[in-house]
Design a protein around this motif. Structure first.
Motif, mmCIF file in Angstrom:
data_model
loop_
_atom_site.group_PDB
_atom_site.id
_atom_site.type_symbol
_atom_site.label_atom_id
_atom_site.label_comp_id
_atom_site.label_asym_id
_atom_site.label_seq_id
_atom_site.Cartn_x
_atom_site.Cartn_y
_atom_site.Cartn_z
ATOM 1 N N THR A 169 -2.163 39.512 -37.876
ATOM 2 C CA THR A 169 -1.146 38.614 -38.428
ATOM 3 C C THR A 169 -1.133 37.262 -37.714
ATOM 4 O OG1 THR A 169 0.483 39.645 -36.957
ATOM 5 C CG2 THR A 169 0.379 40.457 -39.221
ATOM 6 N N GLY A 170 -1.904 37.143 -36.605
ATOM 7 C CA GLY A 170 -1.982 35.875 -35.890
ATOM 8 C C GLY A 170 -0.979 35.733 -34.766
ATOM 9 N N ILE A 171 -0.142 36.756 -34.562
ATOM 10 C CA ILE A 171 0.845 36.689 -33.476
ATOM 11 C C ILE A 171 0.143 36.828 -32.129
ATOM 12 C CG2 ILE A 171 2.892 37.794 -32.484
ATOM 13 C CD1 ILE A 171 3.623 38.689 -35.337
ATOM 14 N N TYR A 172 -0.807 37.768 -32.075
ATOM 15 C CA TYR A 172 -1.618 37.956 -30.870
ATOM 16 C C TYR A 172 -2.887 37.134 -31.047
ATOM 17 C CZ TYR A 172 -4.108 40.409 -27.101
ATOM 18 O OH TYR A 172 -4.800 40.715 -25.952
ATOM 19 N N LYS A 173 -3.110 36.147 -30.199
ATOM 20 C CA LYS A 173 -4.141 35.141 -30.425
ATOM 21 C C LYS A 173 -5.548 35.546 -29.968
ATOM 22 C CE LYS A 173 -1.046 32.262 -32.008
ATOM 23 N NZ LYS A 173 -0.990 31.950 -33.455
ATOM 24 N N ASN A 174 -5.649 36.485 -29.047
ATOM 25 C CA ASN A 174 -6.964 36.857 -28.514
ATOM 26 C C ASN A 174 -7.675 37.797 -29.498
ATOM 27 O OD1 ASN A 174 -9.182 37.788 -27.012
ATOM 28 N ND2 ASN A 174 -8.055 37.538 -25.082
ATOM 29 N N LYS A 175 -8.508 37.237 -30.385
ATOM 30 C CA LYS A 175 -9.141 38.020 -31.445
ATOM 31 C C LYS A 175 -10.162 39.016 -30.902
ATOM 32 C CE LYS A 175 -8.563 34.684 -35.200
ATOM 33 N NZ LYS A 175 -9.263 33.874 -36.241
ATOM 34 N N GLU A 176 -10.931 38.599 -29.889
ATOM 35 C CA GLU A 176 -11.946 39.494 -29.329
ATOM 36 C C GLU A 176 -11.316 40.730 -28.698
ATOM 37 O OE1 GLU A 176 -14.520 37.476 -26.648
ATOM 38 O OE2 GLU A 176 -15.361 36.149 -28.186
ATOM 39 N N ARG A 177 -10.227 40.504 -27.963
ATOM 40 C CA ARG A 177 -9.550 41.643 -27.342
ATOM 41 C C ARG A 177 -8.891 42.524 -28.404
ATOM 42 N NH1 ARG A 177 -6.260 40.579 -21.961
ATOM 43 N NH2 ARG A 177 -8.435 40.188 -21.354
ATOM 44 N N ALA A 178 -8.357 41.897 -29.443
ATOM 45 C CA ALA A 178 -7.730 42.665 -30.524
ATOM 46 C C ALA A 178 -8.761 43.550 -31.217
ATOM 47 C CB ALA A 178 -7.078 41.723 -31.534
ATOM 48 N N GLU A 179 -9.979 43.040 -31.417
ATOM 49 C CA GLU A 179 -11.046 43.835 -32.032
ATOM 50 C C GLU A 179 -11.455 44.994 -31.126
ATOM 51 O OE1 GLU A 179 -14.285 41.317 -33.121
ATOM 52 O OE2 GLU A 179 -13.111 40.186 -34.591
ATOM 53 N N LEU A 180 -11.522 44.731 -29.824
ATOM 54 C CA LEU A 180 -11.856 45.784 -28.870
ATOM 55 C C LEU A 180 -10.789 46.872 -28.872
ATOM 56 C CD1 LEU A 180 -13.577 46.940 -26.551
ATOM 57 C CD2 LEU A 180 -12.267 45.472 -24.975
ATOM 58 N N ILE A 181 -9.534 46.454 -28.878
ATOM 59 C CA ILE A 181 -8.420 47.407 -28.919
ATOM 60 C C ILE A 181 -8.472 48.209 -30.212
ATOM 61 C CG2 ILE A 181 -5.906 47.596 -29.101
ATOM 62 C CD1 ILE A 181 -5.727 45.208 -27.165
ATOM 63 N N GLY A 182 -8.874 47.549 -31.292
ATOM 64 C CA GLY A 182 -9.003 48.227 -32.581
ATOM 65 C C GLY A 182 -10.030 49.346 -32.527
ATOM 66 N N ARG A 183 -11.169 49.082 -31.888
ATOM 67 C CA ARG A 183 -12.206 50.117 -31.764
ATOM 68 C C ARG A 183 -11.745 51.257 -30.857
ATOM 69 N NH1 ARG A 183 -17.092 49.608 -33.780
ATOM 70 N NH2 ARG A 183 -18.002 51.072 -32.269
ATOM 71 N N ILE A 184 -11.060 50.917 -29.775
ATOM 72 C CA ILE A 184 -10.544 51.955 -28.870
ATOM 73 C C ILE A 184 -9.547 52.840 -29.617
ATOM 74 C CG2 ILE A 184 -9.162 52.383 -26.801
ATOM 75 C CD1 ILE A 184 -10.348 49.778 -25.636
ATOM 76 N N SER A 185 -8.693 52.207 -30.431
ATOM 77 C CA SER A 185 -7.697 52.977 -31.183
ATOM 78 C C SER A 185 -8.365 53.929 -32.167
ATOM 79 C CB SER A 185 -6.731 52.034 -31.920
ATOM 80 O OG SER A 185 -7.368 51.396 -33.012
#
Length: 235
Positions: free
Chosen positions: A110-126
């Motif tokens: 949604t753009g609230i969390y700005k760090n896209k690379e970390r968000a993608e990593l967290i997505g894979r971990i989840s």
């Protein structure tokens, strides 16, 4: 019962079903994976529906991790073998972690969390956590089905010479066995879906295969959430 009363009763069940946030989430999940099956990962309307529905579903799961957190700290049913307890707690821990991390993924998309690379990593971990919880669920259901099978065979011996299907205890165990068998099938399907989402076997588990398995899993979830029909009164 008149036709109008019967129709009112059926609509009441539909309303009861749709009032559940979980049911609406699973309906959206069926739409999401059905769209993934149609798009096969190719750009277009179906892929847009897949992505937007996936994002919308995350709202339904806000703070849902509390459910499995509660299950994690709750005492297990009496008589449950230690290996099944450990597997069950592992499932709760992994699923709770998945749902918690999924909220960060939603913030990233949604753009609230700005760090896209970390968000993608967290997505894979989840997703790995979700796959782990599905594996744990599969093992739990296999273990519980084994226990149920043993208790049903013992009950059959005790009921020898009588109709076992007229025995309330046997019918209850049979219903429970059917429920666990369906849960086992769903958990096994979800493992394939997780493999597809993580692209661990991209040549075999394509977006279309992932969509087909995810759609089937969603239909099972929708069925599991159906409200029980009220027993009709007989004169």
């Amino acid at each position: 019962m008149s036709t109008l009363d019967a129709t009112r009763a059926e609509l009441g069940l539909v309303v009861l079903y749709l009032n559940k946030a979980e049911a609406r989430d699973k309906i959206c999940r069926a739409i999401q994976y059905g769209s993934k099956f149609l798009s096969n990962g190719e750009p277009g309307t179906a892929q847009n529906v897949d992505k937007t529905t996936s994002l919308a579903r995350k709202v339904f799961r806000l703070f849902k991790f509390v459910n499995d957190l509660h299950g994690l700290i709750s005492p297990p049913p009496a008589g449950t073998p230690v290996p099944l307890i450990l597997l069950g707690k592992s499932k709760n821990a992994l699923l709770s972690t998945f749902l918690f991390l999924d909220q960060i993924v939603w913030l990233g998309r949604t753009g609230i969390y700005k760090n896209k690379e970390r968000a993608e990593l967290i997505g894979r971990i989840s997703l790995y956590c979700w796959m782990g919880s599905s594996i744990a669920t599969t093992l739990v259901e296999l273990g519980e089905l084994g226990r149920l099978s043993g208790s049903m065979k013992k009950l059959e011996k005790d009921l020898k010479g009588s109709d076992k299907y007229k025995n309330e205890q046997y019918r209850a165990k049979l219903d429970k066995s059917n429920e666990r068998s369906l849960a086992l099938v769903k958990a096994a399907i979800d493992i394939v879906v997780a493999v597809g989402l993580l692209q661990l076997a991209p040549k075999k588990v394509t977006p279309r295969v992932t969509g087909a398995f995810g759609f089937a899993s969603s239909l099972i979830s929708c069925y599991q959430l159906l409200p029980s029909r009220p027993k009709s009164k007989t004169a």
